[in-house]
Design an enzyme around this catalytic site. Structure first.
Site, PDB file in Angstrom:
ATOM      1  N   CYS A   1      77.697 -41.318  58.416  1.00  0.00           N
ATOM      2  CA  CYS A   1      77.989 -41.728  57.043  1.00  0.00           C
ATOM      3  C   CYS A   1      77.080 -42.896  56.643  1.00  0.00           C
ATOM      4  O   CYS A   1      75.899 -42.893  56.947  1.00  0.00           O
ATOM      5  CB  CYS A   1      79.484 -42.055  56.928  1.00  0.00           C
ATOM      6  N   THR A   2      77.628 -43.904  55.991  1.00  0.00           N
ATOM      7  CA  THR A   2      76.811 -45.018  55.495  1.00  0.00           C
ATOM      8  C   THR A   2      76.385 -45.982  56.595  1.00  0.00           C
ATOM      9  O   THR A   2      75.691 -46.962  56.316  1.00  0.00           O
ATOM     10  CB  THR A   2      77.558 -45.792  54.393  1.00  0.00           C
TER      11      THR A   2
END
Length: 223
Positions: free
Chosen positions: A99-100
């Protein structure tokens, strides 16, 4: 094989929990869950995780994995977190994110000139760290492996296990953990979700979140 997960406050717990559940099953693996000072970190589900060690006590990683979450905005401005990731990455066999978490890799200078991915709402920000977005659930560029949003961390873990110890090992662990996803409906990506759902989610959450992440990234580049 030392597998190091780097945690920070306001991490998305499934970014971490999915991959660690799978990767910890690798034969010979030693899992190290670390935070800056070794104390508990908050999650976006309003419970905390107690790491196994601090940065100072962490051995050299063979695999380093950085999950994401709304806490990434603060993490990329934290020199100790960024320096730890950068230092560990120098000798790691695999440098990874979910993800981030990719933006923490970016802050450490590890995305420059690479193909990568992240959560779909933030992919337009990858070029700020010199990366090219590739539209895939898991993207490998050399020893850099990045995963998309949250649940893609399990797919990422299986691909990484196959790379590290072979497909038979990965398939065995997949079966042991009964990973056979069959969601009740399509819609886990903007391409398959109904347009009103995508628009509503962007308006309600992700447009502002992406703007704030972009501001945090630009500020990190200035510093």
């Amino acid at each position: 094989m030392n597998i190091v997960f780097v945690l920070f406050d306001n991490v998305t717990q499934l970014d971490f929990a999915g991959p660690v559940q799978f990767l910890s099953r690798l034969p010979g693996a030693k899992t190290h869950v670390v935070s800056k000072d070794g104390t508990s970190v908050s999650t976006d589900c309003r419970f905390s995780i107690v790491p196994s060690s601090s940065f100072a006590d962490c051995p050299q990683a063979d695999i380093i994995c950085v999950p994401g979450g709304f806490g990434v905005r603060e993490a990329i401005a934290d020199a100790e977190i960024v320096d730890f990731v950068r230092t560990q990455a120098k000798a790691a066999q695999w440098i990874t994110s979910v993800c981030t978490g990719s933006f923490i890799l970016g802050a450490a200078g590890l995305l420059q000139g690479k193909r990568a991915t992240t959560h779909w709402a933030y992919t337009q920000l990858l070029p700020l760290y010199g990366a090219t977005h590739e539209a895939a659930r898991v993207v490998r560029d050399g020893n850099l492996v990045t995963a998309g949003g949250v649940t893609s961390g399990i797919d990422f873990a299986l691909e990484l296990m196959a790379l590290a110890q072979g497909e038979d090992v990965a398939r065995t662990i997949q079966l042991a953990l009964e990973y056979d996803p069959a969601p009740p409906f399509a819609g886990g990506t903007p391409a398959t979700a109904p347009a009103p759902v995508v628009t509503g989610l962007r308006d309600r959450l992700y447009d502002r979140a992406a703007e704030e992440m972009g501001d945090a990234i630009r500020q990190s580049l200035i510093v």
